[in-house]
Motif scaffolding. Sequence first.
Motif, PDB file in Angstrom:
ATOM      1  N   UNK A   1       6.705  26.084   4.074  1.00 53.95           N
ATOM      2  CA  UNK A   1       8.023  25.661   4.536  1.00 53.95           C
ATOM      3  C   UNK A   1       9.089  25.924   3.489  1.00 53.95           C
ATOM      4  N   UNK A   2      10.343  26.038   3.936  1.00 52.44           N
ATOM      5  CA  UNK A   2      11.469  26.102   3.028  1.00 52.44           C
ATOM      6  C   UNK A   2      11.731  24.700   2.495  1.00 52.44           C
ATOM      7  N   UNK A   3      12.220  24.610   1.267  1.00 50.72           N
ATOM      8  CA  UNK A   3      12.427  23.281   0.674  1.00 50.72           C
ATOM      9  C   UNK A   3      13.727  23.223  -0.118  1.00 50.72           C
ATOM     10  N   UNK A   4      14.555  22.236   0.252  1.00 51.68           N
ATOM     11  CA  UNK A   4      15.777  21.920  -0.481  1.00 51.68           C
ATOM     12  C   UNK A   4      15.506  20.673  -1.305  1.00 51.68           C
ATOM     13  N   UNK A   5      15.868  20.705  -2.567  1.00 49.56           N
ATOM     14  CA  UNK A   5      15.687  19.536  -3.432  1.00 49.56           C
ATOM     15  C   UNK A   5      17.021  18.837  -3.634  1.00 49.56           C
TER      16      UNK A   5
END
Length: 350
Positions: free
Chosen positions: A302-306
């Motif tokens: 999955x894509x992940x934004x922190x």
Amino acid sequence: MKKSVTKAPLTTSSSRFTPNKKFHRALLKPMASTTFSLSLSTLASSTAYNSGNHIPTISCKSNEKSSLCLSSSSFLGSRLNVSRRTSSANPMSMRNVRIACSASVLLSALLFDCDGVLVDTEKDGHRISFNDTFKEKELGVTWDVDLYGELLKIGGGKERMTAYFNKTGWPEKAPSDEEERKQFIASLHKLKTELFMALIEKKLLPLRPGVAKLIDQALEKGVKVAVCSTSNEKAVTAIVSFLLGPERAEKIQIFAGDVVPRKKPDPAIYTLAASTLGVDPSSCVVVEDSTIGLAAAKAAGMKCIVTKSSYTAEEDFLNADAVFDCIGDPPEERFDLAFCGSLLQKQYVS
């Protein structure tokens, strides 16, 4: 020499389209067999977003002899599959081109971690509740801010206490039998959860900026929303219910606690979420705040934004797709749902 075409007359309601002459000439080039699979979404960054027409330009890779570039507002929200087979002896005709378009929403699900993402709960929420539990049970244990920051590298409250006691020594009141110790830890965690939920019910810990806004944007657009956390399910449910409100809560699925046998950084919880929601992991965007959460999301494909939290500001998020200090509400907004969707584009260009 590269050829490009803008506004090729393409619709998502049919698998056929009529190319213009410029597009036709671009395809009449000898090349080896090549297959393209493209999906486009609305762009949202300031450098790649046309607020008037929302027209993206995507270049697809080919061999060194030629390439094909497509640009059209009609591609938005669609998947374009192009297969072509030619040989240097037989120039390509339109009979060699197969183009199939299907309307699809690129962003299928938005998945949130809970602690540190929805609410910055760790330092003044979970840590305080652990300490109150240790005090009530007269264990003579206190976790200060720095120590708890180190313990957060271990996913799960029960796992955190077990690792701590294994390293520092078990309290005198703890049983010596391994199975009985598991029950002892479970009882401590149950009390800790009750104390933590009391804090949440009193709304002493607020939502982080932008959380409600981003969830509302997702729900309005039909994007599935879930919370995926290593924390106890009751604690997570309390946060969602009391801080996001019952109307949002009934539309949000929760995956938490022991719903999976292996906690983050294992991807099990995100894999389970995608399977249960009926979505492809590659169409999901995760919002996390820690390296172990980031590792779990990426391992799940999955894509992940922190969004950094008080305990994770100095962690290494090199593998993240984007890093912010928070989601943010206008006029201090850092990103929105359209930005989340734009992160999915690049993986579909091959």
